[in-house]
Design an enzyme around this catalytic site. Structure first.
Site, mmCIF file in Angstrom:
data_model
loop_
_atom_site.group_PDB
_atom_site.id
_atom_site.type_symbol
_atom_site.label_atom_id
_atom_site.label_comp_id
_atom_site.label_asym_id
_atom_site.label_seq_id
_atom_site.Cartn_x
_atom_site.Cartn_y
_atom_site.Cartn_z
ATOM 1 N N SER A 142 0.869 -1.182 0.000
ATOM 2 C CA SER A 142 0.000 0.000 0.000
ATOM 3 C C SER A 142 0.898 1.222 0.000
ATOM 4 O O SER A 142 2.101 1.126 0.293
ATOM 5 C CB SER A 142 -0.864 -0.011 1.268
ATOM 6 O OG SER A 142 -1.480 1.243 1.490
ATOM 7 N N TYR A 155 -2.481 -1.531 10.258
ATOM 8 C CA TYR A 155 -2.379 -1.623 8.800
ATOM 9 C C TYR A 155 -1.027 -1.092 8.315
ATOM 10 O O TYR A 155 -0.348 -1.730 7.502
ATOM 11 C CB TYR A 155 -3.524 -0.825 8.177
ATOM 12 C CG TYR A 155 -3.687 -0.982 6.696
ATOM 13 C CD1 TYR A 155 -4.324 -2.095 6.157
ATOM 14 C CD2 TYR A 155 -3.239 0.002 5.821
ATOM 15 C CE1 TYR A 155 -4.494 -2.226 4.786
ATOM 16 C CE2 TYR A 155 -3.413 -0.115 4.456
ATOM 17 C CZ TYR A 155 -4.037 -1.235 3.937
ATOM 18 O OH TYR A 155 -4.205 -1.355 2.574
#
Length: 260
Positions: A142, A155
């Site tokens: 990401s 995350y």
């Protein structure tokens, strides 16, 4: 670029980015195992791909946090098709909360799915790739493999960790013909992102429109979401690349939100 009947396992592939990658691989001549926690959804995705590319897809039930399920799923693919050439570790979830309110159980769940899942699936496929002397392992990172954002401690930690795992496998696998790379999307409009919009609006005390415009897309050059098709093209590029020249590298696709 094409995949010449190469065999891929894509986790979390019943929907979203994973499904887009599976469809792109099939269109490029590959065979794809749709590995997903929900077998019925995986089968529906495989049936859809096979309608356009007969015999190109199969469904595999897989909880990526279970070593037994991962090993059984990989074995099913190897028994059916004879090996594994490509792994796309894509399965993931999102939970948002400030650190002081982040439940430890949620922290462990996030790291288990993103990091344990990447480790277990890699561990399971590497012997098959080493035996063939070739292979490609792709992790779905990401922009948060490079940047941090509020409310996303688990995350961000997991996505940073995937970069380290990709580089380690690249170092270990290079002489055995195995490449490893990290794909780093910006915000892609999937159910995972849609779920975050009201959650972040509540936590930050702003409107959902402001979350989209300012939080998610405020740093892009054009205010646009990255698409699942954008990421599928990156996944094809890494999977089909013919040499070790790019192994261990990450590629950010974020409409300029983050620039290396």
């Amino acid at each position: 670029m094409n995949l010449d009947n190469k065999i891929a396992i894509v986790t979390g592939a019943a929907s979203g980015i994973g499904l887009a990658i599976a469809k792109r691989y099939a269109a490029a001549g590959g065979r794809v195992a749709i590995a997903d926690l929900k077998l019925d959804a995986a089968q529906a995705a495989a049936d859809g791909i096979n309608a356009d590319h007969p015999g190109a897809a199969m469904a595999v039930e897989m909880d990526v946090t279970s070593e037994d399920q991962v090993n059984a799923g990989v074995a099913k693919v190897v028994d059916a098709w004879g090996g594994v050439d490509i792994l796309v570790s894509n399965a993931g979830i999102q939970i948002v909360n400030p650190v002081e309110n982040f439940a430890f159980a949620d922290w462990k769940k996030m790291l288990a799915i993103h990091l344990d899942g990447a480790f277990l699936t890699s561990k399971a496929v590497l012997p098959h790739m080493y035996a063939k002397g070739s292979g490609a392992i792709l992790f779905m990172g990401s922009v948060h493999s490079k940047e941090a954002s509020p409310l996303k401690s688990a995350y961000v930690t997991a996505k940073h960790g995937l970069e380290g795992l990709a580089r380690t496998i690249a170092k270990e696998g290079g002489k055995k013909g195995v490449r490893s790379n990290l794909i780093c999307p910006g915000f892609v409009r999937t159910p995972l992102v849609d779920k975050q919009i009201p959650e972040q609006a509540k936590e930050l005390g702003i409107s959902e429109d402001e979350v989209i415009k300012n939080v998610m897309l405020g740093q892009t050059v054009d205010g646009e979401f990255t698409t699942v098709d954008d990421i599928a093209e990156v996944a094809l590029f890494f999977a089909a690349f013919p040499t070790n020249a790019l192994t261990g590298q990450s590629l950010v696709a974020s409409h300029g939100w983050f620039m290396n």
